[in-house]
Design a protein around this motif. Sequence first.
Motif, PDB file in Angstrom:
ATOM      1  N   ALA A   4       0.833  -1.192   0.000  1.00  0.00           N
ATOM      2  CA  ALA A   4       0.000   0.000   0.000  1.00  0.00           C
ATOM      3  C   ALA A   4       0.874   1.250   0.000  1.00  0.00           C
ATOM      4  O   ALA A   4       1.854   1.335   0.743  1.00  0.00           O
ATOM      5  N   PRO A   5       0.530   2.229  -0.839  1.00  0.00           N
ATOM      6  CA  PRO A   5       1.315   3.468  -0.866  1.00  0.00           C
ATOM      7  C   PRO A   5       0.950   4.416   0.278  1.00  0.00           C
ATOM      8  O   PRO A   5       1.562   5.458   0.422  1.00  0.00           O
ATOM      9  N   ILE A   6      -0.017   4.034   1.107  1.00  0.00           N
ATOM     10  CA  ILE A   6      -0.485   4.901   2.190  1.00  0.00           C
ATOM     11  C   ILE A   6       0.208   4.502   3.490  1.00  0.00           C
ATOM     12  O   ILE A   6       0.205   3.341   3.874  1.00  0.00           O
ATOM     13  N   ASP A   7       0.790   5.473   4.156  1.00  0.00           N
ATOM     14  CA  ASP A   7       1.469   5.208   5.419  1.00  0.00           C
ATOM     15  C   ASP A   7       0.540   5.376   6.611  1.00  0.00           C
ATOM     16  O   ASP A   7       0.713   4.737   7.634  1.00  0.00           O
ATOM     17  N   THR A   8      -0.459   6.266   6.496  1.00  0.00           N
ATOM     18  CA  THR A   8      -1.365   6.532   7.600  1.00  0.00           C
ATOM     19  C   THR A   8      -2.765   6.834   7.057  1.00  0.00           C
ATOM     20  O   THR A   8      -2.907   7.334   5.945  1.00  0.00           O
ATOM     21  N   TRP A   9      -3.785   6.502   7.859  1.00  0.00           N
ATOM     22  CA  TRP A   9      -5.161   6.777   7.464  1.00  0.00           C
ATOM     23  C   TRP A   9      -5.654   8.107   8.044  1.00  0.00           C
ATOM     24  O   TRP A   9      -6.807   8.463   7.871  1.00  0.00           O
ATOM     25  N   GLU A  10      -4.790   8.821   8.723  1.00  0.00           N
ATOM     26  CA  GLU A  10      -5.166  10.094   9.314  1.00  0.00           C
ATOM     27  C   GLU A  10      -5.568  11.079   8.222  1.00  0.00           C
ATOM     28  O   GLU A  10      -4.858  11.263   7.231  1.00  0.00           O
ATOM     29  N   GLY A  11      -6.730  11.695   8.389  1.00  0.00           N
ATOM     30  CA  GLY A  11      -7.217  12.666   7.414  1.00  0.00           C
ATOM     31  C   GLY A  11      -8.029  12.044   6.288  1.00  0.00           C
ATOM     32  O   GLY A  11      -8.557  12.758   5.446  1.00  0.00           O
ATOM     33  N   ALA A  12      -8.140  10.720   6.269  1.00  0.00           N
ATOM     34  CA  ALA A  12      -8.936  10.076   5.229  1.00  0.00           C
ATOM     35  C   ALA A  12     -10.418  10.359   5.474  1.00  0.00           C
ATOM     36  O   ALA A  12     -10.886  10.303   6.600  1.00  0.00           O
ATOM     37  N   GLU A  13     -11.144  10.660   4.405  1.00  0.00           N
ATOM     38  CA  GLU A  13     -12.564  10.976   4.541  1.00  0.00           C
ATOM     39  C   GLU A  13     -13.454   9.837   4.088  1.00  0.00           C
ATOM     40  O   GLU A  13     -14.634   9.824   4.384  1.00  0.00           O
ATOM     41  N   ALA A  14     -12.920   8.866   3.338  1.00  0.00           N
ATOM     42  CA  ALA A  14     -13.746   7.758   2.844  1.00  0.00           C
ATOM     43  C   ALA A  14     -12.871   6.526   2.665  1.00  0.00           C
ATOM     44  O   ALA A  14     -11.689   6.628   2.356  1.00  0.00           O
ATOM     45  N   TYR A  15     -13.465   5.377   2.889  1.00  0.00           N
ATOM     46  CA  TYR A  15     -12.794   4.106   2.647  1.00  0.00           C
ATOM     47  C   TYR A  15     -13.549   3.390   1.541  1.00  0.00           C
ATOM     48  O   TYR A  15     -14.753   3.163   1.658  1.00  0.00           O
ATOM     49  N   PHE A  16     -12.883   3.031   0.470  1.00  0.00           N
ATOM     50  CA  PHE A  16     -13.501   2.324  -0.639  1.00  0.00           C
ATOM     51  C   PHE A  16     -13.090   0.863  -0.553  1.00  0.00           C
ATOM     52  O   PHE A  16     -12.073   0.441  -1.092  1.00  0.00           O
ATOM     53  N   THR A  17     -13.927   0.073   0.126  1.00  0.00           N
ATOM     54  CA  THR A  17     -13.594  -1.304   0.437  1.00  0.00           C
ATOM     55  C   THR A  17     -13.411  -2.167  -0.803  1.00  0.00           C
ATOM     56  O   THR A  17     -12.488  -2.953  -0.888  1.00  0.00           O
ATOM     57  N   PHE A  18     -14.305  -2.031  -1.782  1.00  0.00           N
ATOM     58  CA  PHE A  18     -14.245  -2.897  -2.950  1.00  0.00           C
ATOM     59  C   PHE A  18     -13.787  -2.150  -4.198  1.00  0.00           C
ATOM     60  O   PHE A  18     -14.124  -2.531  -5.314  1.00  0.00           O
TER      61      PHE A  18
END
Length: 54
Positions: A4-18
């Motif tokens: 994953a290119p993301i190091d942290t989920w801080e500040g994320a506004e949406a999660y796209f599960t699929f």
Amino acid sequence: MNTAPIDTWEGAEAYFTFAHSPGMISLILIASVVVTFGAIVLAAVHEKHAYNNH
């Protein structure tokens, strides 16, 4: 193995599960259409039956 290119989920506004699975998105879409259509049909049948018994 972390790809994953993301190091942290801080500040994320949406999660796209699929988001990575078009097949699953299609399945969910089809299921929601079937459930919606089924609800409309069942409501129409119920209303027709209730009106005829009145």
